[in-house]
Design a protein around this motif. Structure first.
Motif, short mmCIF file in Angstrom:
data_model
loop_
_atom_site.label_atom_id
_atom_site.label_comp_id
_atom_site.label_asym_id
_atom_site.label_seq_id
_atom_site.Cartn_x
_atom_site.Cartn_y
_atom_site.Cartn_z
N GLY A 177 -6.65 1.17 6.04
CA GLY A 177 -7.51 2.22 6.06
C GLY A 177 -6.86 3.46 5.01
O GLY A 177 -6.21 3.13 4.15
N ASN A 178 -6.59 4.54 5.73
CA ASN A 178 -6.00 5.75 5.14
C ASN A 178 -4.17 5.71 5.00
O ASN A 178 -3.88 6.37 4.28
CB ASN A 178 -6.64 7.09 5.73
CG ASN A 178 -6.25 7.42 6.97
OD1 ASN A 178 -5.89 6.35 7.61
ND2 ASN A 178 -6.48 8.65 7.63
N ILE A 179 -3.99 4.70 5.76
CA ILE A 179 -2.46 4.48 5.78
C ILE A 179 -2.17 3.99 4.46
O ILE A 179 -0.89 4.57 3.97
CB ILE A 179 -2.09 3.49 6.97
CG1 ILE A 179 -2.30 4.04 8.17
CG2 ILE A 179 -0.33 2.99 6.64
CD1 ILE A 179 -1.98 3.22 9.42
N ILE A 180 -2.67 3.52 3.74
CA ILE A 180 -2.47 2.78 2.35
C ILE A 180 -2.07 4.21 1.39
O ILE A 180 -1.23 4.02 0.57
CB ILE A 180 -3.38 1.98 1.76
CG1 ILE A 180 -2.79 1.19 0.58
CG2 ILE A 180 -4.74 2.57 1.44
CD1 ILE A 180 -2.32 -0.13 0.97
N ASP A 181 -2.92 5.11 1.50
CA ASP A 181 -2.77 6.44 0.79
C ASP A 181 -1.36 7.02 0.98
O ASP A 181 -0.70 7.44 0.12
CB ASP A 181 -3.87 7.38 0.96
CG ASP A 181 -5.51 6.57 0.49
OD1 ASP A 181 -5.54 5.85 -0.12
OD2 ASP A 181 -6.32 7.30 1.07
N MET A 182 -1.15 7.11 2.13
CA MET A 182 0.18 7.79 2.62
C MET A 182 1.29 7.17 2.05
O MET A 182 2.29 7.65 1.69
CB MET A 182 0.14 8.18 4.20
CG MET A 182 1.26 8.85 4.64
SD MET A 182 2.75 7.94 4.87
CE MET A 182 2.45 6.88 6.31
N LEU A 183 1.19 5.62 2.30
CA LEU A 183 2.28 4.92 1.72
C LEU A 183 2.58 5.00 0.44
O LEU A 183 3.63 4.90 0.00
CB LEU A 183 2.00 3.18 2.22
CG LEU A 183 2.20 3.13 3.87
CD1 LEU A 183 1.82 1.61 4.19
CD2 LEU A 183 3.64 3.23 4.16
#
Length: 109
Positions: free
Chosen positions: A12-18
Protein backbone atom coordinates in the motif's frame (compact mmCIF):
# COMPACT_ATOMS: atom_id res chain seq x y z
CA UNK A 1 22.17 -2.22 -3.70
CA UNK A 2 18.70 -3.13 -2.57
CA UNK A 3 16.51 -3.45 0.49
CA UNK A 4 14.40 -6.53 1.16
CA UNK A 5 10.91 -6.13 2.62
CA UNK A 6 9.47 -9.36 3.99
CA UNK A 7 5.86 -9.90 5.01
CA UNK A 8 2.46 -8.50 4.03
CA UNK A 9 0.65 -9.33 0.81
CA UNK A 10 0.44 -5.69 -0.24
CA UNK A 11 2.48 -2.74 0.93
CA UNK A 12 0.00 0.00 0.00
CA UNK A 13 1.23 3.48 0.93
CA UNK A 14 4.18 2.04 2.87
CA UNK A 15 6.06 1.67 -0.41
CA UNK A 16 5.99 5.44 -0.96
CA UNK A 17 7.47 6.12 2.47
CA UNK A 18 10.18 3.48 1.99
CA UNK A 19 11.17 4.84 -1.42
CA UNK A 20 11.42 8.32 0.12
CA UNK A 21 13.55 7.27 3.11
CA UNK A 22 15.74 4.58 1.57
CA UNK A 23 18.15 4.90 -1.32
CA UNK A 24 17.94 1.71 -3.31
CA UNK A 25 15.74 -0.80 -5.02
CA UNK A 26 13.00 -2.48 -2.95
CA UNK A 27 12.45 -6.22 -3.16
CA UNK A 28 9.17 -7.39 -1.62
CA UNK A 29 8.60 -10.98 -0.50
CA UNK A 30 5.16 -11.72 0.95
CA UNK A 31 6.34 -14.79 2.86
CA UNK A 32 3.05 -16.61 2.34
CA UNK A 33 3.80 -18.65 -0.77
CA UNK A 34 5.60 -21.99 -0.57
CA UNK A 35 8.50 -20.68 -2.64
CA UNK A 36 8.89 -17.74 -0.20
CA UNK A 37 9.53 -20.12 2.70
CA UNK A 38 12.94 -21.00 1.25
CA UNK A 39 13.84 -17.38 0.47
CA UNK A 40 17.50 -16.44 0.86
CA UNK A 41 18.74 -12.86 0.97
CA UNK A 42 20.42 -11.61 -2.21
CA UNK A 43 24.17 -11.01 -2.15
CA UNK A 44 24.06 -7.23 -2.49
CA UNK A 45 21.48 -6.28 0.13
CA UNK A 46 21.71 -3.06 2.13
CA UNK A 47 19.08 -3.83 4.74
CA UNK A 48 16.08 -5.98 5.65
CA UNK A 49 12.66 -4.90 6.92
CA UNK A 50 10.40 -7.60 8.36
CA UNK A 51 6.71 -7.00 9.02
CA UNK A 52 6.09 -9.09 12.13
CA UNK A 53 2.32 -9.33 11.88
CA UNK A 54 2.37 -10.98 8.43
CA UNK A 55 5.18 -13.53 8.40
CA UNK A 56 5.85 -17.19 9.07
CA UNK A 57 7.99 -17.67 12.21
CA UNK A 58 10.41 -20.05 10.53
CA UNK A 59 11.01 -17.61 7.68
CA UNK A 60 11.59 -14.76 10.15
CA UNK A 61 14.13 -16.83 12.10
CA UNK A 62 15.95 -17.88 8.94
CA UNK A 63 16.14 -14.33 7.55
CA UNK A 64 17.27 -12.97 10.93
CA UNK A 65 20.07 -15.55 11.17
CA UNK A 66 21.16 -14.90 7.57
CA UNK A 67 21.21 -11.11 8.11
CA UNK A 68 23.17 -11.46 11.35
CA UNK A 69 25.69 -13.84 9.76
CA UNK A 70 26.26 -11.41 6.87
CA UNK A 71 26.21 -8.31 9.11
CA UNK A 72 23.21 -6.82 7.29
CA UNK A 73 20.98 -4.43 9.29
CA UNK A 74 17.51 -5.82 9.97
CA UNK A 75 14.47 -4.21 11.58
CA UNK A 76 11.19 -5.73 12.72
CA UNK A 77 8.07 -3.58 12.55
CA UNK A 78 4.31 -3.73 12.41
CA UNK A 79 2.73 -3.10 9.03
CA UNK A 80 1.91 0.53 9.65
CA UNK A 81 3.54 3.62 8.22
CA UNK A 82 3.78 5.27 11.64
CA UNK A 83 5.43 2.31 13.37
CA UNK A 84 7.80 1.70 10.46
CA UNK A 85 8.87 5.36 10.34
CA UNK A 86 9.65 5.26 14.05
CA UNK A 87 11.60 2.00 13.77
CA UNK A 88 13.66 3.19 10.79
CA UNK A 89 14.40 6.51 12.49
CA UNK A 90 15.59 4.78 15.67
CA UNK A 91 17.84 2.54 13.63
CA UNK A 92 19.33 5.37 11.58
CA UNK A 93 19.92 7.59 14.63
CA UNK A 94 21.44 4.95 16.89
CA UNK A 95 24.93 6.03 17.96
CA UNK A 96 25.73 3.32 20.49
CA UNK A 97 28.81 1.70 18.92
CA UNK A 98 28.95 -0.97 21.65
CA UNK A 99 25.42 -2.08 20.85
CA UNK A 100 25.04 -5.48 19.18
CA UNK A 101 21.74 -4.54 17.50
CA UNK A 102 21.60 -3.88 13.77
CA UNK A 103 20.78 -0.21 14.33
CA UNK A 104 24.24 0.31 15.82
CA UNK A 105 25.67 -0.23 12.35
CA UNK A 106 24.02 2.89 10.95
CA UNK A 107 26.93 3.47 8.60
CA UNK A 108 26.01 0.28 6.75
CA UNK A 109 22.34 1.15 6.30
Amino acid sequence: MSYVVIGADRLGNIIDMLEEKLDGKLIHVSGRKKKDQAYALPQMVKGVIVFTDFINHNLAKRVKADAKKRNVPIVFAKRSVRHLECTLEQMMNCTNVECDRACARKDSF
